[in-house]
Design an enzyme around this catalytic site. Structure first.
Site, PDB file in Angstrom:
ATOM      1  N   ASP A   1      -0.869   1.581  10.190  1.00  0.00           N
ATOM      2  CA  ASP A   1      -1.825   1.303   9.791  1.00  0.00           C
ATOM      3  C   ASP A   1      -2.542   2.916   9.499  1.00  0.00           C
ATOM      4  O   ASP A   1      -3.215   3.080   9.750  1.00  0.00           O
ATOM      5  CB  ASP A   1      -2.622   0.030   9.468  1.00  0.00           C
ATOM      6  CG  ASP A   1      -3.075  -0.444   8.256  1.00  0.00           C
ATOM      7  OD1 ASP A   1      -2.015  -0.330   7.494  1.00  0.00           O
ATOM      8  OD2 ASP A   1      -4.608  -0.110   8.350  1.00  0.00           O
TER       9      ASP A   1
ATOM     10  N   HIS B   1       4.444  -4.066   0.787  1.00  0.00           N
ATOM     11  CA  HIS B   1       3.452  -5.032   0.966  1.00  0.00           C
ATOM     12  C   HIS B   1       2.455  -5.320  -0.155  1.00  0.00           C
ATOM     13  O   HIS B   1       1.283  -6.326  -0.759  1.00  0.00           O
ATOM     14  CB  HIS B   1       3.029  -6.268   1.998  1.00  0.00           C
ATOM     15  CG  HIS B   1       2.584  -5.314   2.713  1.00  0.00           C
ATOM     16  ND1 HIS B   1       2.898  -3.760   2.999  1.00  0.00           N
ATOM     17  CD2 HIS B   1       1.164  -4.924   3.419  1.00  0.00           C
ATOM     18  CE1 HIS B   1       1.976  -2.943   4.276  1.00  0.00           C
ATOM     19  NE2 HIS B   1       0.897  -3.898   3.620  1.00  0.00           N
ATOM     20  N   ASP B   2       2.451  -3.563   0.052  1.00  0.00           N
ATOM     21  CA  ASP B   2       1.266  -3.382  -1.470  1.00  0.00           C
ATOM     22  C   ASP B   2       1.931  -2.752  -2.641  1.00  0.00           C
ATOM     23  O   ASP B   2       0.759  -2.142  -3.702  1.00  0.00           O
ATOM     24  CB  ASP B   2       0.410  -1.895  -0.924  1.00  0.00           C
ATOM     25  CG  ASP B   2      -0.107  -2.400   0.559  1.00  0.00           C
ATOM     26  OD1 ASP B   2      -0.694  -3.606   0.575  1.00  0.00           O
ATOM     27  OD2 ASP B   2      -0.350  -1.738   2.000  1.00  0.00           O
TER      28      ASP B   2
ATOM     29  N   ASP C   1       3.583  -3.459  13.770  1.00  0.00           N
ATOM     30  CA  ASP C   1       2.973  -3.054  12.761  1.00  0.00           C
ATOM     31  C   ASP C   1       1.486  -2.859  13.574  1.00  0.00           C
ATOM     32  O   ASP C   1       0.937  -3.762  13.870  1.00  0.00           O
ATOM     33  CB  ASP C   1       2.455  -4.203  12.132  1.00  0.00           C
ATOM     34  CG  ASP C   1       2.386  -2.861  10.343  1.00  0.00           C
ATOM     35  OD1 ASP C   1       0.980  -2.435  10.476  1.00  0.00           O
ATOM     36  OD2 ASP C   1       2.885  -3.584   9.325  1.00  0.00           O
TER      37      ASP C   1
ATOM     38  N   GLU D   1       1.478   5.783   7.963  1.00  0.00           N
ATOM     39  CA  GLU D   1       0.906   5.528   6.521  1.00  0.00           C
ATOM     40  C   GLU D   1      -0.374   6.584   6.469  1.00  0.00           C
ATOM     41  O   GLU D   1      -1.644   6.334   7.053  1.00  0.00           O
ATOM     42  CB  GLU D   1       0.392   3.850   6.849  1.00  0.00           C
ATOM     43  CG  GLU D   1       0.206   3.344   4.983  1.00  0.00           C
ATOM     44  CD  GLU D   1      -0.912   2.485   4.774  1.00  0.00           C
ATOM     45  OE1 GLU D   1      -0.559   2.170   4.105  1.00  0.00           O
ATOM     46  OE2 GLU D   1      -1.786   2.634   5.525  1.00  0.00           O
TER      47      GLU D   1
HETATM   48  C1  NOJ Z   1      -2.273  -0.475   4.791  1.00  0.00           C
HETATM   49  C2  NOJ Z   1      -1.728  -1.748   4.447  1.00  0.00           C
HETATM   50  O1  NOJ Z   1      -0.507  -1.384   4.272  1.00  0.00           O
HETATM   51  C3  NOJ Z   1      -1.837  -2.880   3.510  1.00  0.00           C
HETATM   52  O2  NOJ Z   1      -2.020  -4.429   3.895  1.00  0.00           O
HETATM   53  C4  NOJ Z   1      -4.138  -3.730   3.760  1.00  0.00           C
HETATM   54  O3  NOJ Z   1      -4.815  -3.575   3.341  1.00  0.00           O
HETATM   55  C5  NOJ Z   1      -5.081  -2.100   4.457  1.00  0.00           C
HETATM   56  N1  NOJ Z   1      -3.915  -0.975   5.043  1.00  0.00           N
HETATM   57  C6  NOJ Z   1      -6.164  -2.006   5.301  1.00  0.00           C
HETATM   58  O4  NOJ Z   1      -5.126  -2.085   6.556  1.00  0.00           O
END
Ligand code: NOJ
Length: 585
Positions: A210, A342-343, A104, A267
């Protein structure tokens, strides 16, 4: 020749990915936190699912304010997770099984405990000062101090933090402890390139990046237009998402990625404009292989806030997918397919909202619909077991995520007496908080679900439904489980690669709020994926939708293919609750 995705075959298009969030995967040393040796111990379990790539979420040294997305040192591993040598062993373990490993890459921001930031905040003359985004305050006529602009952090409050020592504000689009790097400054870009090479040289096979479309900010740092006072988190995206130099920076990263023949997925929040995305993922632009977009997972958010009640319409969901499917296919781009990470909450509760008696069939239905579309499927740890959201009766003390807790604390502060609003928020946390996807993986029916020792207090409680058969040990033994069904879907995708990886996509029965159906076509081969999205049996008339019979059942979520054949040979087909079937036409 058109620019269709069929023109370019690539190993990364054919691959599927398993995502690991290390804190909650498997604890090998009984300290209550998952770790790298724990992951290594389960590589066969992952391999047997039929995935090709393991994505390891941040496991670097970090104060864990945002569970590792606040990195204090990109070259070392957090003590609780293990060592760099452990990651090397993990890479070798993946390679030995014919799998690849993604790291990551979190480089929009660092932790405020990173040495670069400690230096940067120490004085205005420090050589690292420009590595971050520092701005002077604004003062009103009464002499009150204000941040440089009205941008708002994704975790609540202003995106600017005042730093007393040097008398300036720094930018943090996420937590106060996650200062944004200044990509305009060439040494920052060079440092990122070095980090990438360090892990690629160790054998890593690419990166998940990210919030990668936030790295280039409009340098005027203007106030954002206030679209609606109730949606502050959206105000700034115009000036920091997909900024002016984004593609220049991505091209630089792309050169390194290409050199190592990697897999890359970025992302990208706030992208609805598919033309903008195309610049990042079109095959011959050599930036990224694919991106995560958010349209389908934002579907149940409230109008003003993720934690306000929202609603969900199947036609909207199908519409989002169709748009991305067609656009990428016709323009030589590529999709990343996901329900969970995970989000996000667990898909079984979010999209199917299934009663317990339908849990198994609903999770199989979701697997089928997702993974046979055009794109690379991502499976998030526990999704292959049909893991669920946290139990509704859990109290706030079980919630650990900064995003959810900041929201809760703000509610307590702003609305101390509004108990109804509090109750609504609590209900919404159980539906949408990131905590739902972060409970430990359920391995066995023993105490703590076998995630850690039976007498250990895990860092986050295990969902007690491990004792009711939602655990890896039980599912690996049971040929009818979600785990084996996922393996069958991914196997089917591989077996009929032309159709399911390279085939065209057409939505079928578009206006139905009950059925998600599509065809995939490659030259003269065609398959129909047909799913009942409801808890009732329903009848479907193939002729009405231009389907004139099925040659073969490739997969069915209720029956073995042979047994199901009869049910899909007549003029009217009956689909059982949440049934999914894949037919060769
Ligand atoms: C996206 C990540 O998936 C998330 O878990 C994180 O809080 C934010 N970016 C900030 O890095």
């Amino acid at each position: 020749m058109t620019r269709s995705t069929q023109n370019h075959r690539a190993w990364w298009k054919e691959s599927s990915v398993y995502q690991i969030w290390p804190a909650s995967f498997k604890d090998s040393n009984n300290d209550g936190v998952g770790d790298i040796p724990g992951i290594i111990s389960q590589l066969d379990y992952i391999k047997n699912l039929g995935v090709d790539i393991v994505w390891l979420c941040p496991s670097y040294k970090s104060p864990q304010v945002d569970m590792g997305y606040d990195i204090a040192d990109y070259y070392s591993i957090a003590d609780e997770y293990g060592t760099v040598a452990d990651v090397e062993e993990l890479i070798q373990g993946c390679h030995a099984r014919g799998m690849k490993l993604l790291m990551d890459l979190v480089v929009n921001h660092t932790s405020d405990q990173h040495e670069w930031f400690k230096q940067s905040r120490s004085s205005k003359d420090n050589e690292y000062r420009n590595w971050y985004i520092w701005k002077p305050a604004k003062y009103d006529e009464q002499g009150n101090r204000h941040p440089p602009n009205n941008w708002v952090s994704h975790f609540q409050g202003s995106a600017w933090e005042w730093d007393e020592l040097t008398g300036e504000y720094y930018l943090h689009l996420y937590a106060t402890e996650q200062p944004d790097l200044n990509w305009e400054h060439p040494p920052v870009r060079k440092a990122v390139h070095d980090i990438m090479r360090f892990w690629l040289d160790k054998g890593a096979n690419g990166f998940r990046m990210d919030v990668i479309n936030f790295i280039s900010k409009d340098q005027r740092f203007l106030d954002a237009p206030i679209k609606d006072p109730r949606t502050p988190w959206q105000w700034g995206d115009k000036w920091y998402a997909n900024g002016p130099r984004l593609h220049e920076y991505l091209q630089d990263l792309g050169k390194i990625l290409k050199e190592y023949d990697t897999f890359s997925v970025g992302e990208m929040p706030f992208v609805k404009d598919t033309n903008e995305v195309l610049k990042a993922v079109q095959y011959d632009r050599n930036e990224l292989n694919m991106i995560f977009n958010f349209e389908h997972v934002d579907i149940d958010h409230g109008v003003y806030d993720k934690f306000e009640p929202g609603s969900f319409k199947l036609t909207d969901l199908k519409g989002f997918f169709e748009r991305w499917q067609k656009f990428m296919y016709d323009n030589d781009g590529w999709n990343a397919l996901y329900w969970e990470n995970h989000d996000q909450p667990r898909s079984i509760d979010r999209f199917a909202n299934a009663k317990e008696e339908h849990r198994l069939v609903a999770s199989k239905m979701l697997a089928t619909v997702l993974a046979l579309q055009s794109g690379s499927p991502f499976v998030y740890q526990g999704q292959e077991l049909g893991m669920r959201n946290v139990p509704p009766e859990w109290g706030m003390e079980e919630y650990k995520d900064i995003d959810c807790l900041n929201h809760w604390n703000r509610m307590l502060k702003d609305r101390a007496s509004e108990t109804e609003a509090h109750a609504i928020a609590r209900q919404e946390y159980q539906k949408k908080s990131r905590d739902n996807g972060r409970t430990p993986v359920q391995w066995t029916s023993e105490p703590n679900g076998g995630f850690t020792g039976p007498d250990v207090k895990p860092w986050m409680s295990v969902n007690p439904d491990y004792a009711r058969g939602i655990n890896a040990e039980a599912e690996v033994k049971d040929p009818n489980s979600t785990y084996h069904y996922w393996a069958a879907v991914l196997g089917l995708r591989k077996k009929y690669l032309d159709i399911f990886v390279y085939g065209d996509y057409e939505l079928v029965d578009r206006d139905s709020q009950k059925v998600f159906a599509y065809t995939r076509t490659y030259e003269n081969q065609k398959a129909l994926v047909l799913a009942n999205w409801t808890e009732d049996a329903l009848e479907w008339d193939p002729a009405v939708h231009g389907v004139d019979g099925a040659r073969e059942v490739l997969l069915d979520s209720y029956d073995k293919a042979d047994a199901a054949k009869e049910r899909f040979s007549g003029a009217k087909w009956t689909l059982q609750p949440y049934e999914a079937v894949v037919l060769l036409l």
